[in-house]
Design an enzyme around this catalytic site. Structure first.
Site, PDB file in Angstrom:
ATOM      1  CE  LYS A 172      -0.685   0.118   4.965  1.00  0.00           C
ATOM      2  NZ  LYS A 172      -1.371  -0.646   6.008  1.00  0.00           N
TER       3      LYS A 172
ATOM      4  NE  ARG B 120      -6.270  -0.216  11.435  1.00  0.00           N
ATOM      5  CZ  ARG B 120      -5.271  -0.344  10.557  1.00  0.00           C
ATOM      6  NH1 ARG B 120      -4.452   0.674  10.347  1.00  0.00           N
ATOM      7  NH2 ARG B 120      -5.087  -1.464   9.885  1.00  0.00           N
TER       8      ARG B 120
HETATM    9  C1  LIG Z   1      -0.696  -1.466   6.598  1.00  0.00           C
HETATM   10  C2  LIG Z   1      -1.153  -2.778   7.100  1.00  0.00           C
HETATM   11  C3  LIG Z   1      -0.240  -3.823   7.236  1.00  0.00           C
HETATM   12  C4  LIG Z   1       1.244  -3.657   6.980  1.00  0.00           C
HETATM   13  O1  LIG Z   1       1.795  -2.876   7.988  1.00  0.00           O
HETATM   14  P1  LIG Z   1       3.375  -2.577   8.048  1.00  0.00           P
HETATM   15  O2  LIG Z   1       3.561  -1.912   9.364  1.00  0.00           O
HETATM   16  O3  LIG Z   1       3.686  -1.715   6.891  1.00  0.00           O
HETATM   17  O4  LIG Z   1       4.051  -3.887   7.996  1.00  0.00           O
HETATM   18  C5  LIG Z   1      -0.721  -5.049   7.664  1.00  0.00           C
HETATM   19  N1  LIG Z   1      -2.029  -5.227   7.935  1.00  0.00           N
HETATM   20  C6  LIG Z   1      -2.946  -4.257   7.813  1.00  0.00           C
HETATM   21  C7  LIG Z   1      -4.373  -4.531   8.115  1.00  0.00           C
HETATM   22  C8  LIG Z   1      -2.537  -2.990   7.395  1.00  0.00           C
HETATM   23  O5  LIG Z   1      -3.441  -2.011   7.269  1.00  0.00           O
END
Ligand SMILES: *Cc1c(COP(=O)(O)O)cnc(C)c1O
Length: 374
Positions: A36, A131
Site C-alpha cells: 500500500k 482499530r
Molecule cells: C498497513 C497494514 C499492514 C502492513 O503494515 P506494516 O507496518 O507496513 O508492515 C498489515 N495489515 C494491515 C491490516 C494494514 O493495514
C-alpha cells in the site's frame, strides 16, 4: 536528473524481503507482502515476489486492480474492510478480503454469486488496539453467519495491532488469536487455514524465542521497505535501512538572519515555531514540500537541519556553509514520508538495482549530499 525523486534500490528491498521470508519460514510463518505504501509499484511487487512472499496485500482496491491489470500472478488480499460501495470491484479484483461487518460480507456474497466466483474472507478480530476487528465474543456468530453465505469461503482469522493505540503483539494476544482459531474449528468442524497475526510490529515477537503457536502469517510492508520494526523504529539485524531515499534540488541558498522581522501571525500551516536569534545562518531551500512528502519524517545528511516546510519548500540550515543552487540533497524518509512521496505525482520514482548505491559524500560539489548510514 529529475527532482524530486525517490530512489528505490530494488536489490535492497528484495534482500530485506528475502531475509524476513526465510527467518519467518523457520518459525512456520508465511509473509504477505504489503504494497500500500508503494502505490502498487510493479517493480517493488516483483522484488517481493522474487524474495518468496506467499501473497500480496494492499488496502486500496485501486492498487490491486492495477497489479491485476499488470498480470501479477499471485493471491491478492484487500487488507482493509471493503467499502459497501466497492463490493463488486473487490470480488472482481481481489481473491481475499479482510472483513469485520456482516453487511459487507452479504454484499460480497451477492457480488460473487453474480460473477460465479468464490471470494475468500479473513475475519479480523479486535484484540485491544481498537482499530478494525470483530469483538472476540461476537466471532462465533460472525463465523456462523458467514458460513451460510453462498460463494464466500472463510480462509481464516486475523488481527491488527500497534496501528492506532500502539498495543504491542505479545505472547498473550497472539495466544488468544490462536485459541480463537482452535475453538472455531471445534465448534464448526472446519479448518482455519490462515491465522494472520499482524503487521511489521509483530516481528519483535515473531523473531524472538516465543512460540508462534498457531500464527502462520504476517503482513509486512514497512519492515521490508525500511528495514526497521515499527514499535521502536530500531533497525532489524541484517536488513538495509536505506533502500529508499528522497532526493531534492536546491533552488535558493543564502545567508539570512535567523530571526524573522515584521508583525507575525499564523504561518501557512499553523503556528510558527519558536523564535530565537542565532545570528546569520546559511539557509537553503529544497524544491520539495508538504505536497510531496512528510517533512517531519525526513533525516538529513550530517551538518544539515530542516527548519521549516510549506507546500512546495523545504528550508534547511547548513552548518558547513555552501549548498550550491542546482545541487541535490538526499533525505532518508520514514514510513510516513515514503507513503506520501510514493503517492505524490510530483515525485519521480527511480529504480536501481545495486549493492553500493549510497556511499556517503560530503562537500559542496554537484554531487548528491547523502545522509550517513548508522
Ligand atoms: C498497513 C497494514 C499492514 C502492513 O503494515 P506494516 O507496518 O507496513 O508492515 C498489515 N495489515 C494491515 C491490516 C494494514 O493495514
Amino acid at each position: 536528473m529529475t527532482a524530486p525523486r525517490l530512489e528505490v534500490d530494488l536489490y535492497k528491498i528484495e534482500h530485506n524481503a528475502r531475509v524476513l521470508v526465510d527467518r519467518l519460514a523457520e518459525r512456520g510463518v508465511s509473509v504477505t507482502g504489503v504494497t500500500k505504501a508503494t502505490l502498487g509499484s510493479q517493480e517493488i511487487v516483483h522484488a517481493f515476489l522474487r524474495a518468496g512472499v506467499s501473497g500480496i496485500g494492499d488496502s486500496r482496491i485501486e492498487n490491486i486492480e492495477s497489479m491485476r491489470r499488470a498480470g501479477i500472478p499471485v493471491t491478492m488480499t484487500l487488507i482493509r474492510s471493503p467499502m459497501l460501495s466497492q463490493a463488486e470491484r473487490v470480488v472482481a479484483a481481489a481473491d481475499v478480503s479482510f472483513n469485520t461487518e456482516l453487511r459487507v460480507l452479504n454484499d460480497l456474497s451477492i457480488a460473487a454469486q453474480k460473477t460465479g466466483r468464490t471470494h475468500g474472507v479473513v475475519l479480523m478480530v479486535e484484540l485491544g488496539d481498537l482499530r478494525e476487528g470483530i469483538m472476540a465474543d461476537d466471532l462465533e456468530d460472525a463465523v456462523r453467519h458467514t458460513l451460510r453465505l453462498p460463494n464466500i469461503a472463510i480462509k481464516g482469522i486475523g488481527t491488527n495491532l500497534a496501528c492506532r493505540s500502539g498495543v504491542s503483539p505479545d505472547a498473550g494476544n497472539m495466544a488468544e488469536l490462536g485459541s480463537l482459531a482452535t475453538s472455531i474449528e471445534a465448534t464448526f468442524g472446519l479448518t482455519v487455514e490462515v491465522v494472520s497475526g499482524g503487521n511489521s510490529a509483530n516481528l519483535n515477537w515473531a523473531l524472538s524465542d516465543a512460540d508462534t503457536g498457531r500464527v502462520n502469517n504476517l503482513r509486512l510492508g514497512e519492515s521490508i521497505l525500511l528495514g526497521r520494526e515499527p514499535l521502536h523504529r530500531q533497525p532489524i539485524e541484517g536488513l538495509h535501512t536505506d533502500a529508499i531515499t528522497l532526493v531534492a534540488e536546491v533552488i535558493e541558498s543564502k545567508i539570512k538572519p535567523s530571526l524573522p522581522w515584521g508583525t507575525t501571525a499564523q504561518t501557512a500551516f499553523g503556528e510558527a515555531g519558536s523564535r530565537m536569534d542565532r545570528g546569520p545562518v546559511h539557509q537553503s531551500i529544497l524544491a520539495v514540500g508538504i505536497q510531496d512528502t512528510d517533512p517531519d519524517g525526513l533525516a538529513t545528511p550530517h551538518g544539515l537541519r530542516i527548519v521549516g516546510a510549506s507546500s512546495d519548500h523545504l528550508i534547511l540550515e547548513s552548518e558547513t556553509g555552501c549548498l550550491n543552487v542546482g545541487s541535490e540533497v538526499a533525505l532518508q524518509p520514514d514510513y510516513s514520508a515514503v507513503l506520501r512521496s510514493m503517492t505524490s505525482p510530483f515525485v519521480v520514482k527511480s529504480y536501481t538495482f545495486s549493492e553500493s548505491l549510497s556511499e556517503s559524500r560530503s562537500g559542496c560539489s554537484q554531487d548528491v549530499l547523502r545522509p550517513v548510514q548508522q
